[in-house]
Design an enzyme around this catalytic site. Structure first.
Site: not given
Length: 674
Positions: A406, A602
C-alpha cells in the site's frame, strides 16, 4: 442525585447554580426567544419551555416576574430533570456504544437515536429520512431481534450505513459523524502466529484482525436488485503461499481443483502477489519466475484473467498472513551493515517490512538505487512473462509502493507495540529521510525545523493526549504545516517516481496503486492516524486529491482496500476511536472520480455469508447513487478452503452474479451461519 449528575456531566455545584440562576434571570427578563436563537443548549431551551406556564400575564399584555419561591421551585425541577438526563446519558455511554461528549445535551441524544433509526442529521439540526430506510426491518422485527442479538447489532438494522447521496450531503470533514456503530464493524482482533492478542481493531491490512465471520443474518434483511447494473469483473485473491520460497507451485492439484470451481461460477480471474523476496531471493538481478509461469499457464488454460501485485514488501504478521516471505536475502545483508535503508521511528527502531523511500535515489543496494531495483524487477517480469501480458491474460499490474503493498508509511507496526486505536508514529528518522528534511528546512530559511515533532506522543497515544495532534495543536502551526507537507510530499514523490517507471515497463497494460482505509480518528480535527501514515488530510485540507492526480498522471487505477465489511460485534471502545470507514472511503473515491481515475476495490476481511456479501455489493455498486457509479473490478480476499464449502460457495456464487448485473432469485428464507 445531584452529586451523581455532577460526576456524569463534569459540572461543579457552583457552575450548576450559576447556570440555573442565569436561566431564571434571562427568563424573567423576557429573553427566551433571543436566548434560544443565539444557540443556547437544548437543556436551557427545555427549561424555558417548562417554566413558561409559571409566568403571569398582566392586563396590559406584559409579563411580570414570578415570586422567589417559584424561582426556587423551578430550579429544583430543573435540577431533577438534569439528574434524569445525566443517568440516561451515562447509560447510553456505558451500555449503548454511543459516542456522547462529556456535557452532552438532549440534542446529542436525539441525533444519536435518529441516526440509528436511519435518519440523516446534519450539523445545523436539519433532519430527513435516509433513502435507504426502505431496506430496514420493520420496527417490530427490529425490537424483537434486539433482545437476542449482540449489542452492536441493533436489531439487525442496516440503517447505520449511508448512501453516496447522503455522504455527499455531509461532505465537510469533521461534520459527518454518525454516533452509532454499524452492524458490520469489527468486534475483536488477534495477531497472527505467535503475536499477542491486540487491543482493538482496524479495517485495513495494517491491522491485526483475524478472520472471524459474521455469525447470523438479520431475519428481515431486504435484498437489493442489481439486475441490469453495469458488469463488475470479480477476481479472487490466491493464497499468499501459492508459490513457495523455491518459486514452485506449492499445491498444483489443489489449486487446479479450486480454480475449476471458481470458473464454474463465472469468476473472471485471480489476483496473485509476485514476491520480490522469492523471485530475486539470493542475488541481485538473478530472477526466477518458474513458479509464476506455471501458475499463469494454468490460469490461461482455464480462460481466466490475472491481476498481478508487484510485492516489494515482506509477508508475515498482517491480516491472514499464514506464511513468512522476507525481503531478499541480499537486501537483508545490506541492512545488517546499513540499517538506515529501512524506515525508522523516533526511538531508532528499524522496520524491515519494506525499504525507506529515502533511498529511492541513493546507490546503497549493491551499486543500484531503490528505484533502479524496482525497475529492473518489473522489467524482468515483463520480459520473462511477456506472452501473458501480450495476450491479455494479465489484465492489471498493481505496483507495490509500501508496507502491505500500500501507499503509506509503516506508521502502525505491531512488532513495535502499536495497538488500535493508537495514532502511530512518524517514520522519518533514517539518515536519508532526515537529510531530505534538513534540505527542505534550509530551503525555507528555518534550519531548526529539520526535526520531527517532539510532542506527537507514541504509537498508542490518542490525539487529545498529545500537544501535536490535539484540537488546536501544533499540527496546524507554521512548523506543523511545514513538516506534514514535507512528510506527505515524500509519499507522493515516491508514488510518482515508481509509477512513472512502471508505466515505462508495462506500457499499454493497466497499472494500479493501492490506497488503504485509515479510518480511526477521522472524526477529529487533526486526523492523526492519517497524518502519521502520510496522508495530509486534516479537517481543513483534502489529502487525497493530489494522490489521485498523481495516479491519473500515469494512467494508473486506484485500488482501494475497504474496511467496511467487518464482524458484527465491535469492542466497547470503538466509538472512542472516532473512526468512520465509510466517510474515508467516500472521500477517497470522490477524489478519484473527480480526476476520472478508474477505481478497483478489495475487501480486507474474509466473509462467507449473505450480510457481508450484501455490504460489499453496496460498496461496489452504490445502489442509491443517482449517477450510477461503479468500480472497474473487485478483488475478493481470499481463496481459502472455507470458501469452497457448500453453503459458502452458494452465497459467493450469488454474490458474483449480482456483481455481474445478473438477476438472482431470492430464497424465501435465510440460512444462518454458525
Amino acid at each position: 442525585m445531584v452529586t451523581d449528575m455532577q460526576k456524569l456531566l463534569g459540572a461543579s455545584e457552583e457552575d450548576e447554580e450559576e447556570e440555573m440562576d442565569a436561566d431564571v434571570k434571562e427568563e424573567d427578563d423576557g429573553n427566551r426567544g433571543s436566548h434560544a436563537a443565539s444557540g443556547s443548549s437544548n437543556d436551557e431551551f427545555m427549561f424555558h419551555q417548562s417554566s413558561m406556564q409559571d409566568q403571569v400575564d398582566t392586563p396590559g399584555g406584559s409579563r411580570r416576574s414570578r415570586p422567589v419561591e417559584e424561582k426556587e421551585r423551578t430550579k429544583l425541577r430543573e435540577r431533577h430533570r438534569r439528574a434524569i438526563t445525566a443517568r440516561i446519558l451515562g447509560g447510553l455511554r456505558r451500555h449503548g456504544n454511543y459516542n456522547l461528549r462529556v456535557r452532552a445535551d438532549i440534542n446529542d441524544v436525539i441525533a444519536a437515536l435518529a441516526r440509528e433509526a436511519g435518519w440523516v442529521v446534519l450539523p445545523d439540526g436539519t433532519t430527513f429520512p435516509s433513502k435507504s430506510q426502505g431496506t430496514k426491518p420493520p420496527p417490530g422485527g427490529s425490537s424483537a431481534s434486539h433482545q437476542s442479538s449482540p449489542p452492536a447489532l441493533r436489531g439487525g438494522s442496516l440503517s447505520g450505513h449511508r448512501s453516496p447521496t447522503e455522504l455527499n450531503t455531509c461532505r465537510m470533514k469533521g461534520v459527518f459523524a454518525p454516533t452509532t456503530p454499524s452492524p458490520y464493524d469489527v468486534q475483536s482482533s488477534e495477531l497472527v502466529g505467535s503475536l499477542n492478542k491486540a487491543d482493538g481493531l482496524i479495517g485495513c491490512p495494517v491491522d491485526v484482525i483475524n478472520s472471524k465471520q459474521i455469525l447470523e443474518i438479520p431475519p428481515n434483511l431486504t435484498e437489493q436488485d442489481f439486475s441490469g447494473t453495469p458488469y463488475v469483473p470479480v477476481y479472487v485473491m490466491l493464497p499468499l503461499g501459492v508459490i513457495n520460497m523455491k518459486c514452485e507451485l506449492a499445491d498444483r492439484d489443489g489449486l487446479l481443483k479450486h480454480l475449476r470451481i471458481l470458473k464454474s461460477i463465472q469468476v473472471d480471474g485471480v489476483k496473485v502477489d509476485c514476491w520480490w523476496g522469492i523471485a530475486e531471493c539470493h542475488s541481485p538481478q538473478e530472477y526466477n519466475w518458474n513458479g509464476y509461469r506455471q501458475l499463469f499457464q494454468i490460469v490461461r488454460d482455464l480462460n481466466l484473467k490475472i491481476q498481478v501485485l508487484m510485492s516489494f514488501h515482506e509477508c508475515g504478521g498482517n491480516v491472514g498472513d499464514d506464511v513468512c516471505i522476507p525481503l531478499p536475502h541480499w537486501v537483508a545483508e545490506i541492512g545488517r551493515t546499513n540499517p538506515d535503508i529501512y524506515f525508522t521511528d523516533r526511538e531508532g527502531r528499524r522496520n524491515p517490512e519494506c525499504l525507506s523511500w529515502g533511498i529511492d535515489k541513493e546507490r546503497v543496494l549493491r551499486g543500484r538505487t531503490a528505484l533502479e531495483v524496482y525497475f529492473d524487477y518489473m522489467r524482468s517480469f515483463r520480459i520473462e512473462l511477456a506472452e501473458f501480458v501480450e495476450d491479455g491474460v494479465i489484465s492489471m499490474v498493481e505496483i507495490g509502493l509500501g508496507p502491505c503493498g500500500e501507499l503509506r508509511y509503516p506508521s502502525c507496526p505491531i512488532k513495535h507495540g502499536w495497538r488500535y486505536p493508537g495514532v502511530g508514529e512518524f517514520q522519518c528518522y533514517d539518515k536519508y529521510l532526515l537529510k531530505s528534511l534538513r534540505k527542505a528546512a534550509e530551503s525555507r530559511g528555518h534550519p531548526f525545523w529539520a526535526r520531527g515533532p517532539e510532542n506527537a506522543g507514541s504509537y498508542n497515544s490518542q490525539p487529545q493526549g498529545t500537544g501535536f495532534f490535539c484540537d488546536g495543536g501544533d499540527y496546524d502551526g507554521l512548523y506543523g504545516r511545514f513538516f506534514l507537507k514535507w512528510y506527505s510530499q515524500v509519499l507522493i514523490d515516491h508514488a510518482d517516481k515508481v509509477l512513472s517507471l512502471a508505466k515505462l515497463v508495462f506500457d499499454t497494460s493497466c497499472i494500479a496503486a493501492k490506497i488503504p482505509d485509515v479510518h480511526w480518528w477521522y472524526r477529529t480535527a487533526s486526523h492523526a492516524a492519517e497524518l502519521t501514515a502520510g496522508f495530509y488530510n486534516p479537517s481543513n485540507r483534502d489529502g487525497y486529491a493530489e494522490i489521485a492526480s498523481t495516479l491519473k498522471k500515469h494512467g494508473a487505477a486506484l485500488s482501494f482496500v475497504s474496511g467496511e465489511v467487518q464482524v458484527l460485534n465491535r469492542p466497547d471502545d470503538f466509538s472512542g476511536a472516532l473512526g468512520e470507514p465509510e466517510a474515508v472511503a467516500w472521500q477517497v473515491l470522490n477524489a478519484a472520480w473527480d480526476t476520472d481515475t478508474p477505481i478497483a476495490r478489495e475487501n480486507s476481511l474474509p466473509c462467507h455469508d449473505r450480510v457481508g456479501f450484501n455490504k460489499m455489493l453496496e460498496s461496489v455498486k452504490f445502489p442509491n447513487d443517482p449517477d450510477r457509479k461503479h468500480l472497474s473490478s473487485f478483488a475478493y480476499s481470499r481463496l481459502v478452503p472455507a470458501l469452497m464449502e457448500g453453503h459458502n460457495l452458494v452465497e459467493f456464487d450469488r454474490f458474483v452474479k449480482k456483481l455481474h448485473g445478473e438477476a438472482v432469485m431470492d430464497h424465501q428464507h435465510h440460512h444462518q451461519q454458525v
